[in-house]
Design an enzyme around this catalytic site. Sequence first.
Site, short mmCIF file in Angstrom:
data_model
loop_
_atom_site.label_atom_id
_atom_site.label_comp_id
_atom_site.label_asym_id
_atom_site.label_seq_id
_atom_site.Cartn_x
_atom_site.Cartn_y
_atom_site.Cartn_z
N SER A 94 0.78 -1.26 0.10
CA SER A 94 0.02 0.00 -0.07
C SER A 94 0.68 1.30 0.13
CB SER A 94 -0.85 0.06 1.19
OG SER A 94 -1.90 -0.85 1.06
N ALA A 95 2.05 1.05 0.14
CA ALA A 95 2.90 2.30 -0.08
C ALA A 95 2.85 2.85 -1.63
CB ALA A 95 4.34 2.09 0.27
#
Length: 388
Positions: free
Chosen positions: A67-68
Amino acid sequence: MDVHGSVAEGFEPVRDAFVRNFEVLGDRGAAVAVYRDGRKVVDLWGGTKDADGTEPWTADTAQIVRSATKGVAAAVPLLLHQRGLLDLDAPVGSYWPEFKSGGKERILVRDLLAHRAGIPALDRGLTAAEAADGVSGARAVAAQQPFWEPGTAHGYHAQTYSWLVSELVLRATGRTVGSVLAEEIAEPLGLEFWIGLPETEEHRVGRVAPVEPPESAGTLRTRPRRNVSEAYADPESLTRRAFAAIEPLPDENDPAYRAAELPASNGIGTARALARFYGAAIGVVEDGARIFTPATTALAAREHSAGPDRVLVVNTRFGAGYMLHGPASPLLSPASFGHPGRGGSLAFADPESGIGFGYVTNALAKSVTADPRAQALVRALKSALSAL
């Protein structure tokens, strides 16, 4: 632990913390980089390329950051907005007519970026093949009825963010998020980061694997509050359903998955690229390149959502596509904006100190927003800055 790379004078605490992550907190292969006022001051890597292998991690090793990815992907709609090609206050349906069904007529572009659209889950999860085909995800979120009245609350769109942002950008420009990122951001800035990994770069990417923190971590082993644990364990909870929008979970080491464009979860790059990206999001980096105007930087960091998160079951804060500093995701200061990746990765900018930060790892822990290894590096960076 044999760590490679360089550290500018005064930033040695970051190197010490990075070494300790291997010795105490269970890292297997990882990299960390920091830019300050547009200049690279930390660029370190160590361990093995594969979490379950022996080949060394090198300067060119890239890794999936889960999710970065969202923080890098958010730069695409913000850049389009900066250029007058996307109105954040326009209804999503004005670009994507099919999206207006099921009570979603008033959802704004801004709501999508701030996790306020009310579509964090799907009535039927998609297979990995459907999630990656560029069509099924968009159809599913367009047909989905919201789980709450859009705009009245927020909840982390863990997987559906991929199809919401992808289709919005495609309808507004005729181009994919990955292509805009590659041509308008990554190539001009020299970033080794991809959403949709080219086959020519596949050899650089290490294998990820789940890990348990070692006993040596002691009290640093994270234990979420009971209500959070129960939410993840309950198959009917919105928390569990949001993360299960792709079911069964895809094989993140599969080249086909890596080649897909999923702006919520499958970006691949180096820590150096993430740090440079965020450095260029808040100012000018070494060769004079930058991404945003000051007004767009302020927009990214401006609070749009805050308080109880209906998916993560903790208090979270979001700007326009970015997670903001808070108890659930501590960054460098209240001015910081960026995004963690489930399992460990973290990248952010801090406009007050001029910092761009990136950390990537192949050892995926159970953490969601505040991994102990990433947090140890942030604390060390804060200590170094206070002593300069």
